[in-house]
Enzyme design. Structure first.
Site, PDB file in Angstrom:
ATOM      1  N   LYS A 181      53.731  16.074 -56.882  1.00 43.32           N
ATOM      2  CA  LYS A 181      52.496  16.686 -57.389  1.00 43.32           C
ATOM      3  C   LYS A 181      51.275  16.535 -55.892  1.00 43.32           C
ATOM      4  O   LYS A 181      51.613  16.090 -55.008  1.00 43.32           O
ATOM      5  CB  LYS A 181      51.739  15.845 -58.428  1.00 43.32           C
ATOM      6  CG  LYS A 181      52.752  15.862 -59.547  1.00 43.32           C
ATOM      7  CD  LYS A 181      53.127  17.467 -59.856  1.00 43.32           C
ATOM      8  CE  LYS A 181      53.461  17.593 -61.495  1.00 43.32           C
ATOM      9  NZ  LYS A 181      54.954  17.162 -61.638  1.00 43.32           N
TER      10      LYS A 181
HETATM   11  C1  PLP Z   1      55.327  16.601 -63.264  1.00 47.09           C
HETATM   12  C2  PLP Z   1      55.147  17.010 -64.631  1.00 47.09           C
HETATM   13  C3  PLP Z   1      55.023  16.316 -65.796  1.00 47.09           C
HETATM   14  C4  PLP Z   1      55.575  14.819 -65.621  1.00 47.09           C
HETATM   15  O1  PLP Z   1      55.105  13.825 -64.549  1.00 47.09           O
HETATM   16  P1  PLP Z   1      55.653  12.885 -64.144  1.00 47.09           P
HETATM   17  O2  PLP Z   1      54.508  11.971 -63.453  1.00 47.09           O
HETATM   18  O3  PLP Z   1      56.789  13.271 -63.206  1.00 47.09           O
HETATM   19  O4  PLP Z   1      56.125  11.777 -65.368  1.00 47.09           O
HETATM   20  C5  PLP Z   1      54.782  16.524 -67.087  1.00 47.09           C
HETATM   21  N1  PLP Z   1      54.369  18.005 -67.251  1.00 47.09           N
HETATM   22  C6  PLP Z   1      54.605  18.910 -66.175  1.00 47.09           C
HETATM   23  C7  PLP Z   1      53.908  20.067 -66.463  1.00 47.09           C
HETATM   24  C8  PLP Z   1      54.651  18.512 -64.859  1.00 47.09           C
HETATM   25  O5  PLP Z   1      54.590  19.385 -64.034  1.00 47.09           O
END
Ligand code: PLP
Length: 375
Positions: A181
């Site tokens: 992210k």
């Molecule tokens: C990355 C992501 C998640 C999960 O996040 P984590 O921190 O990896 O658990 C949930 N929803 C979406 C749309 C994502 O892109």
């Protein structure tokens, strides 16, 4: 080979992690967790922000706070990451998938109302690529039907909709700070709460079902087990790492936007020539350059395109396999209405390398490689 993603690193992370260690406070809810909570709340105008161990667990907390009962239904897109779905499945809900709109790949707000039954309790809006869902319409539907809104804003940190930060519009918002992210702590996330009446419940949930947070504020003289819960507190070392990046949030955001804009400008002529489709930015949406996607004509052309880029030293990837057609999706959910776009569009979409620190040189290599596919 140009990587698809490189986790963000601003250079000061180690100093902050060192401070956390020197504080002799490395478990959750120490000074760095509090700094991150406060930074996020101030920056985004959120009433309450709680750092969590992941975006997934932020979604799990949100789902638990929606008080779902067996048989209750949650409306969500099928074109999303599995965490959006598993959070609600764990809370006992049945999933009702709604089609996406092809311009943003977000849930089609015009198809939500047809999916509502007397069992519906929640609409979960996932802001794909950090571009907002049509939140005015979604909030209006929710108000008229008495539903809660959970924003999966895992990809939407620093994005806004009509001036409001993503994650602050619905009842609950969920951020991710996974290394893929825009801002990262390795694994981590945050829950944003709109109405103060839910603050205490959230604190209890993430503190193993105890009123420990109240105890530390001196509001009760001993703490005790009061409800169900779990452990959603990230370690201070991870929070310190994230804090270093939050302090550089604008630099990271501007750097990503520069790459995104360069791609968009370079590929606009391809779109005009009918060779690709590019992401739309509906009015009122300010995005955070979380990803750059484009769409080829079909699966076959996309496969050839990804191979062409690979041959030119560029890694491009696609996602998601629609949840409603996955084994667990078949078990836990149903698709409402017709799947006009979800499957078809997901087979055409491809994502290009985009990360903080992508050099102009590498960016130009990506652009040249894309353009040469049609030569
Ligand atoms: C990355 C992501 C998640 C999960 O996040 P984590 O921190 O990896 O658990 C949930 N929803 C979406 C749309 C994502 O892109």
């Amino acid at each position: 080979m140009i990587s698809f993603n490189v986790p963000p690193l601003v250079g000061t992370e180690l100093d902050y992690v060192k401070k956390a260690i020197e504080n002799h406070k490395i478990c959750g809810d120490g000074p760095f967790t509090k700094e991150c909570n406060a930074w996020l709340a101030n920056r985004f105008g959120a009433q309450k922000v709680l750092l969590t161990t992941s975006g997934t667990t932020a979604l799990e907390m949100a789902a638990l706070m929606c008080d779902l009962e067996p048989g209750d239904e949650v409306i969500l897109p099928s074109f999303t990451f599995s965490s959006t779905a598993t959070a609600f499945v764990l809370a006992g809900a049945k999933l009702v998938f709604v089609d996406v709109r092809p311009d943003t790949m977000n849930i089609d707000e015009t198809k939500i109302e047809a999916a509502i039954t007397d069992k519906t309790k929640v609409i979960c809006a996932m802001h794909y690529a950090g571009v907002a869902c049509e939140m005015d319409t979604i909030m209006d539907i929710a108000r008229r039907h008495g539903l809660k809104v959970v924003e999966d804003a895992a990809q939407g940190v620093m994005s806004t909709y009509k001036g409001k930060a993503l994650g602050t519009i619905g009842d609950f918002g969920c951020f991710s700070f996974h290394e893929t992210k825009n801002y990262s702590m390795g694994e981590g996330g945050a829950l944003l709460i709109r109405d103060p009446e839910y603050n205490e419940r959230a604190e209890i949930l993430r503190e193993k079902g105890t009123n420990r947070a109240k105890f530390f504020r001196g509001q009760v003289d001993k703490y005790t087990w009061v409800d169900y819960g779990s452990s959603y507190l990230p370690s201070e070392m991870n929070a310190a790492y994230l804090y270093a990046q939050l302090l550089e949030a604008d630099r990271i955001n501007n750097d990503r936007l520069a790459s995104w804009n360069a791609y968009y400008e370079a590929f606009a002529p391809l779109e005009q020539a009918g060779k690709v489709e590019l992401p739309a930015l509906p009015e009122g949406c300010v995005h955070n350059a979380h990803m750059f996607w484009l769409k080829l004509h079909d699966l076959e052309e996309r496969t050839a395109f990804i191979q062409h880029l690979k041959d030119n030293g560029v890694l491009a990837v696609f996602h998601y396999i629609p949840l409603h057609s996955a084994p667990a999706g078949l078990k836990f959910g149903v698709f409402s209405g017709e799947d006009v776009y979800t499957t078809r569009e997901s087979e055409r979409l491809v994502r290009l390398p985009l990360y903080y620190g992508l050099t102009e040189e590498d960016r130009n290599t990506v652009i040249r490689s894309v353009l040469s596919f049609w030569k």
